[in-house]
Scaffold this active site. Structure first.
Site, PDB file in Angstrom:
ATOM      1  CG  ASP A 208      -5.735  -3.687  -2.256  1.00  0.00           C
ATOM      2  OD1 ASP A 208      -5.426  -2.976  -1.095  1.00  0.00           O
ATOM      3  OD2 ASP A 208      -6.191  -4.576  -2.460  1.00  0.00           O
TER       4      ASP A 208
ATOM      5  CD  GLU B  95       1.515   0.443   7.125  1.00  0.00           C
ATOM      6  OE1 GLU B  95       1.345   0.659   6.008  1.00  0.00           O
ATOM      7  OE2 GLU B  95       1.126  -0.529   7.591  1.00  0.00           O
TER       8      GLU B  95
ATOM      9  N   GLY C 172       0.845  -1.177   0.218  1.00  0.00           N
ATOM     10  CA  GLY C 172       0.089  -0.071   0.038  1.00  0.00           C
ATOM     11  C   GLY C 172       0.814   1.352   0.063  1.00  0.00           C
TER      12      GLY C 172
ATOM     13  NE  ARG D  47      -2.159  -3.049  -4.387  1.00  0.00           N
ATOM     14  CZ  ARG D  47      -2.432  -3.258  -3.072  1.00  0.00           C
ATOM     15  NH1 ARG D  47      -2.218  -2.194  -2.249  1.00  0.00           N
ATOM     16  NH2 ARG D  47      -2.511  -4.206  -2.491  1.00  0.00           N
TER      17      ARG D  47
ATOM     18  CG  ASP E  99      -8.258   0.250  10.027  1.00  0.00           C
ATOM     19  OD1 ASP E  99      -8.870   1.017  10.448  1.00  0.00           O
ATOM     20  OD2 ASP E  99      -8.782  -0.913   9.391  1.00  0.00           O
TER      21      ASP E  99
HETATM   22  P1  5GP Z   1      -4.289  -2.052  10.671  1.00  0.00           P
HETATM   23  O1  5GP Z   1      -3.171  -3.161  10.760  1.00  0.00           O
HETATM   24  O2  5GP Z   1      -3.641  -0.627  11.178  1.00  0.00           O
HETATM   25  O3  5GP Z   1      -5.638  -2.215  11.200  1.00  0.00           O
HETATM   26  O4  5GP Z   1      -4.462  -2.004   9.015  1.00  0.00           O
HETATM   27  C1  5GP Z   1      -3.324  -1.786   8.320  1.00  0.00           C
HETATM   28  C2  5GP Z   1      -3.730  -2.123   6.912  1.00  0.00           C
HETATM   29  O5  5GP Z   1      -4.968  -2.381   6.414  1.00  0.00           O
HETATM   30  C3  5GP Z   1      -3.117  -0.935   6.162  1.00  0.00           C
HETATM   31  O6  5GP Z   1      -1.770  -0.800   5.692  1.00  0.00           O
HETATM   32  C4  5GP Z   1      -4.207  -1.313   4.861  1.00  0.00           C
HETATM   33  O7  5GP Z   1      -3.172  -1.993   3.948  1.00  0.00           O
HETATM   34  C5  5GP Z   1      -5.067  -1.826   5.295  1.00  0.00           C
HETATM   35  N1  5GP Z   1      -6.345  -1.046   5.358  1.00  0.00           N
HETATM   36  C6  5GP Z   1      -6.779  -0.385   6.565  1.00  0.00           C
HETATM   37  N2  5GP Z   1      -7.831   0.497   6.260  1.00  0.00           N
HETATM   38  C7  5GP Z   1      -7.965   0.504   4.950  1.00  0.00           C
HETATM   39  C8  5GP Z   1      -8.593   1.217   3.970  1.00  0.00           C
HETATM   40  O8  5GP Z   1      -9.702   2.158   4.355  1.00  0.00           O
HETATM   41  N3  5GP Z   1      -8.479   1.097   2.478  1.00  0.00           N
HETATM   42  C9  5GP Z   1      -7.669   0.280   2.252  1.00  0.00           C
HETATM   43  N4  5GP Z   1      -7.512  -0.148   0.778  1.00  0.00           N
HETATM   44  N5  5GP Z   1      -7.005  -0.519   3.028  1.00  0.00           N
HETATM   45  C10 5GP Z   1      -6.789  -0.431   4.338  1.00  0.00           C
HETATM   46 MG    MG Z   2      -0.361  -1.520   4.486  1.00  0.00          MG
END
Ligand code: 5GP
Ligand code: MG
Length: 178
Positions: free
Chosen positions: A162, A102, A48, A168, A106
């Site tokens: 994505d 990053e 990403g 992307r 999220d």
């Molecule tokens: P976390 O581990 O912080 O929950 O999530 C991190 C990963 O989840 C990000 O690096 C990304 O790849 C994916 N992600 C989280 N939210 C989104 C979003 O709104 N859209 C997309 N496309 N990917 C997300």
């Molecule tokens: Mg990511």
């Protein structure tokens, strides 16, 4: 700008290309000031963050290095649940000023599980630069040191991010329509 349809879902324009580029420059200027005289190692987390890494890193005027890694999470056999393994992480982290790049923070789970692995290699310092953060989605205590945009807990795509493999290559960021 018009809405787009990806895998049958409608997305509406949210953050423009110009806003993103301006923010990439702004973050790079901050890092340039904070790391003056240092030789930081940037570690971009694929897939990403590849566009953000490229657009931000080109404004870095330090003697900097960049490396790209992939984090693969799988169900662990321990009580901690998921385990995150880094692919492509080499030994050069020791005694280096490390800046993780990053796309989006999220829940924070991915970095929360990966950071201990990095700390084990004894970096001199460790900071996180993320283009996006969803503060209300956070379940794990990970905070960005350099941040592009704070956004609500809604799914976004474009600019490296994505939806099931697609989107992307879109230069700006779109948000899933309610
Ligand atoms: P976390 O581990 O912080 O929950 O999530 C991190 C990963 O989840 C990000 O690096 C990304 O790849 C994916 N992600 C989280 N939210 C989104 C979003 O709104 N859209 C997309 N496309 N990917 C997300
Ligand atoms: Mg990511």
């Amino acid at each position: 700008m018009e809405s787009i349809v990806v895998h049958g879902k409608t997305f509406v324009p949210y953050i423009s290309d110009e806003e993103i580029q301006a923010k990439c420059f702004e973050i790079a200027v901050k890092i340039n000031n904070d790391y003056k005289g240092e030789k930081p190692l940037f570690i971009a987390i694929l897939n990403g963050s590849f566009l953000f890494a490229a657009d931000m890193f080109r404004h870095i005027d330090l003697e900097a290095e960049i490396s790209f890694i992939k984090l693969v999470s799988y169900k662990g056999t321990t009580s901690t649940g998921n385990v995150v393994t880094a692919i492509g992480l080499d030994e050069r982290v020791k005694d280096r000023h490390v800046i993780i790049i990053e796309d989006i923070l999220d829940t924070g789970r991915t970095l929360y599980q990966f950071l201990p692995e990095l700390y084990n290699q004894n970096p001199k310092s460790l900071k996180i630069a993320t283009l996006l953060t969803k503060p209300t989605a956070r379940l794990f205590d990970v905070q960005p040191d350099y941040l592009g945009f704070e956004i609500p807990d809604k799914f976004v795509l474009g600019y490296g991010l994505d939806y099931d493999g697609l989107g992307r290559n879109i230069p700006s960021i779109y948000q899933l329509e309610e």
